[in-house]
Design a protein around this motif. Structure first.
Motif, PDB file in Angstrom:
ATOM      1  N   LYS A 283      28.266 -12.354  -9.561  1.00 29.75           N
ATOM      2  CA  LYS A 283      27.819 -13.295  -8.531  1.00 29.75           C
ATOM      3  C   LYS A 283      28.920 -14.314  -8.244  1.00 29.75           C
ATOM      4  CE  LYS A 283      25.480 -16.538 -11.662  1.00 29.75           C
ATOM      5  NZ  LYS A 283      24.178 -17.151 -12.016  1.00 29.75           N
ATOM      6  N   PRO A 284      28.850 -14.998  -7.110  1.00 26.74           N
ATOM      7  CA  PRO A 284      29.923 -15.916  -6.720  1.00 26.74           C
ATOM      8  C   PRO A 284      30.091 -17.080  -7.685  1.00 26.74           C
ATOM      9  CG  PRO A 284      28.499 -15.400  -4.853  1.00 26.74           C
ATOM     10  CD  PRO A 284      27.814 -14.870  -6.065  1.00 26.74           C
TER      11      PRO A 284
ATOM     12  N   VAL B 108      36.124 -19.255  -3.307  1.00 27.17           N
ATOM     13  CA  VAL B 108      34.998 -18.445  -3.780  1.00 27.17           C
ATOM     14  C   VAL B 108      35.543 -17.205  -4.475  1.00 27.17           C
ATOM     15  CG1 VAL B 108      32.950 -17.136  -3.131  1.00 27.17           C
ATOM     16  CG2 VAL B 108      33.507 -19.277  -1.936  1.00 27.17           C
ATOM     17  N   ASN B 109      35.076 -16.976  -5.696  1.00 32.47           N
ATOM     18  CA  ASN B 109      35.444 -15.793  -6.473  1.00 32.47           C
ATOM     19  C   ASN B 109      34.187 -14.947  -6.640  1.00 32.47           C
ATOM     20  OD1 ASN B 109      36.594 -13.908  -8.136  1.00 32.47           O
ATOM     21  ND2 ASN B 109      36.863 -15.274  -9.878  1.00 32.47           N
ATOM     22  N   ALA B 110      34.186 -13.733  -6.071  1.00 33.66           N
ATOM     23  CA  ALA B 110      32.979 -12.902  -6.112  1.00 33.66           C
ATOM     24  C   ALA B 110      33.327 -11.444  -5.868  1.00 33.66           C
ATOM     25  CB  ALA B 110      31.966 -13.371  -5.064  1.00 33.66           C
TER      26      ALA B 110
ATOM     27  N   GLU C  89      32.164  -9.036  -2.113  1.00 36.26           N
ATOM     28  CA  GLU C  89      32.525 -10.240  -1.388  1.00 36.26           C
ATOM     29  C   GLU C  89      31.280 -11.002  -0.962  1.00 36.26           C
ATOM     30  OE1 GLU C  89      35.029 -11.512   2.636  1.00 36.26           O
ATOM     31  OE2 GLU C  89      35.029  -9.434   1.928  1.00 36.26           O
ATOM     32  N   ALA C  90      31.373 -12.317  -1.048  1.00 36.14           N
ATOM     33  CA  ALA C  90      30.234 -13.170  -0.713  1.00 36.14           C
ATOM     34  C   ALA C  90      30.320 -13.647   0.730  1.00 36.14           C
ATOM     35  CB  ALA C  90      30.190 -14.376  -1.651  1.00 36.14           C
TER      36      ALA C  90
ATOM     37  N   LYS D 165      39.258 -13.477  -4.687  1.00 34.30           N
ATOM     38  CA  LYS D 165      39.088 -14.879  -4.298  1.00 34.30           C
ATOM     39  C   LYS D 165      39.305 -15.041  -2.801  1.00 34.30           C
ATOM     40  CE  LYS D 165      40.218 -17.201  -8.645  1.00 34.30           C
ATOM     41  NZ  LYS D 165      41.038 -18.265  -9.271  1.00 34.30           N
TER      42      LYS D 165
ATOM     43  N   ALA E  89      27.893 -19.877  -1.375  1.00 33.84           N
ATOM     44  CA  ALA E  89      28.340 -18.484  -1.336  1.00 33.84           C
ATOM     45  C   ALA E  89      27.265 -17.594  -1.954  1.00 33.84           C
ATOM     46  CB  ALA E  89      29.651 -18.318  -2.100  1.00 33.84           C
TER      47      ALA E  89
ATOM     48  N   ASN F   8      26.151 -13.292  -2.646  1.00 33.82           N
ATOM     49  CA  ASN F   8      26.244 -11.834  -2.518  1.00 33.82           C
ATOM     50  C   ASN F   8      24.971 -11.232  -3.105  1.00 33.82           C
ATOM     51  OD1 ASN F   8      26.586 -11.886  -5.296  1.00 33.82           O
ATOM     52  ND2 ASN F   8      28.711 -11.190  -5.254  1.00 33.82           N
TER      53      ASN F   8
END
Length: 498
Positions: free
Chosen positions: A267-268, A291-293, A296-297, A326, A348, A350
């Motif tokens: 998850k983000p 945002v790291n997910a 992609e979020a 990211k 964010a 996903n």
């Protein structure tokens, strides 16, 4: 000849005579009320719309299975209704293609989202094939999803090669075959467990060695358990993504090697560069979140809990890739007004969850940063120094200090000096301090409010006892002279009023 002290008192007496005269009253200046903000009408409209029942969002189109030749144009429909308060996204294999009208792909000239939300793929190629084209209404917590399947056949040539019936099957070396399980690519959700294996027909059975991104697996991670030909990863997290290689060590110069690519879905997670951003009226302001997910979020921005939208010439919302999984998301306010100050939230989401972070945009001064200390020119005190940023003039400073161990703070107001641009320097001398260790904090105020408290500045107070005694005696004499001057002023005023 009268002493200098008596002459000084006479000068004070003559100077203050004017103070006893009645002064003319001046009317207070009148100020116009601030111009009301037009946004109130918008708020009223929002309240009226909220009072009515909201129809649920729907997708009217149906999922299709389409097969086309390479080079043709493909249209994937997705007609939606009642989505005014929701974002609609197109995805392929869990990768975002579009969120509303904003492309998340470089090939946006070939893959186009029409105003009616139809996805058009021009000059389709085999790489466009997928069983997972999703049109999604991003409703939390249950998105509404429509899925299309697309198969693109390669272009036919005039002469197709005919497979030879006498062609021999693929040949393997005498070392045998390495097989990886469960497959060459494994996707797993975070916090789950996964087992990877490497089996071989090589005889005699060689030693199997495991590597992660060319680094040998050697119990450096307690969640990775190595058991002969198998690796078990417990409580998977994003750091476990990568290429896992198994090597059949048989003593040769080129042993057999196979690889498994592990992709962790999570998850983000949002990072912000600054929790508080200082700006000013008329300035350009930028608010950023990372945002790291995976997958992609989709990212939405909110201002005081109202969704932000792109406004030409006013607010720009940008999305861009930084590195790996990211992405960088930014709100740019081209000309900041008082109405723009407040709390902004980056959200964010996903398919695995969501995260959000808040950022404050303020016109108040920034947190004062410590510049250090230095001894006064007469070696009788210490100068405390700070620097800070403010896009509006500083109205006042508040300096609080105390001896370490004391509960009560002493409060003084340092002199306000003009800054250079938006940079301000605060310098305040501290004198007549008793020996010991002290601490101080500084805050600043402008039209928009107070800054956060600075970090504590530690310093030492040294004051020689003999000089302290002399200064106290001098202070007593000055106090007596001052009292006498005040008595004369009062008497003079009394006689003047008669």
């Amino acid at each position: 000849m009268p002493s200098m002290r008596i002459l000084g008192l006479l000068v004070i007496l003559l100077a203050v005579q004017g103070l006893c005269k009645p002064s003319k009253s001046a009317e207070d200046p009148e100020y116009e009320d601030d111009t009301p903000i037009d946004e109130e009408d918008e708020d009223d409209e929002d309240d009226e719309s909220d009072s009515t029942a909201e129809a649920p969002p729907q997708i009217l189109s149906h999922g299709l299975s389409i097969r086309e030749q390479a080079g043709n144009t493909v249209k994937l429909p997705c007609q939606v209704i009642h989505t005014e308060n929701y974002a609609v996204a197109w995805m392929k294999d869990d990768k975002y293609l579009y969120v509303e009208g904003e492309p998340h792909i470089e090939d946006f000239k070939r893959i186009v989202r029409l105003p009616n939300n139809t996805l058009v793929i021009k000059n389709a190629s085999v790489e466009d094939s997928s069983n997972d084209y999703k049109c999604s209404i991003l409703r939390n917590p249950d998105p509404i999803v429509l899925t299309h399947r697309l198969l693109i056949d390669p272009k036919r040539t005039h002469q197709q090669p005919i497979a030879s019936s006498t062609s021999s099957p693929p040949q393997h070396s005498h070392k045998g075959i390495l097989r990886v399980i469960p497959s060459r690519r494994v996707e797993v959700n975070e916090s789950y467990s996964v087992m990877l294996g490497c089996e071989t027909d090589i005889q005699p059975t060689p030693e199997i060695k495991w590597f992660i991104e060319n680094k040998k697996v050697n119990n450096y991670d307690p969640n990775i358990i190595l058991e002969d030909k198998y690796i078990t990863i417990k409580n998977v997290n994003e750091s476990h993504s990568g290429v896992y290689q198994c090597l059949a060590e048989d003593g040769s110069k080129m042993p057999a090697v196979e690889a498994i690519t592990v992709v962790v879905r999570y998850k983000p997670k949002i990072e912000v560069e600054k929790n508080i951003i200082n700006s000013g009226e008329g300035m350009e302001s930028e608010i950023t979140c990372i945002v790291n997910a995976y997958p992609e979020a989709t990212v939405q921005w909110y201002k005081d809990e109202k969704k932000l939208v792109h406004k030409k010439g006013s607010i720009m919302i940008r999305h861009g890739v930084t590195k790996g999984n990211k992405t960088k998301h930014q709100v740019k306010i081209l000309q900041t007004s008082r109405h723009d100050f407040g709390e902004y939230r980056c959200q964010a989401q996903n398919i695995l969850g969501l995260d959000s972070k808040s950022i404050i945009l303020t016109g108040a001064p920034s947190k004062a940063m410590i510049s250090g200390t230095e001894v006064t020119s007469d070696d009788m005190g210490i100068i405390l120094k700070w620097h800070l940023e403010s896009y509006s003039p500083i109205n006042e400073y508040k300096l609080q200090y105390r001896r370490i161990g004391d509960e009560k703070w002493n409060v003084i107001e340092p002199e306000v000096k003009d800054g250079k641009g938006n940079q301000f320097v605060v310098e305040h001398p501290m004198r007549e301090l008793q020996p010991g260790s002290y601490e101080a904090i500084l805050t600043a105020r402008n039209t928009f409010g107070w800054s956060p408290m600075s970090e504590k500045l530690s310093f030492t107070g040294e004051y020689p006892p003999d000089l302290a005694l002399k200064e106290r005696n001098s202070a007593t004499v000055r106090s007596s002279g001052t009292l006498l001057a005040l008595i004369l002023v009062v008497l003079s005023c009394a006689f003047t009023s008669l």
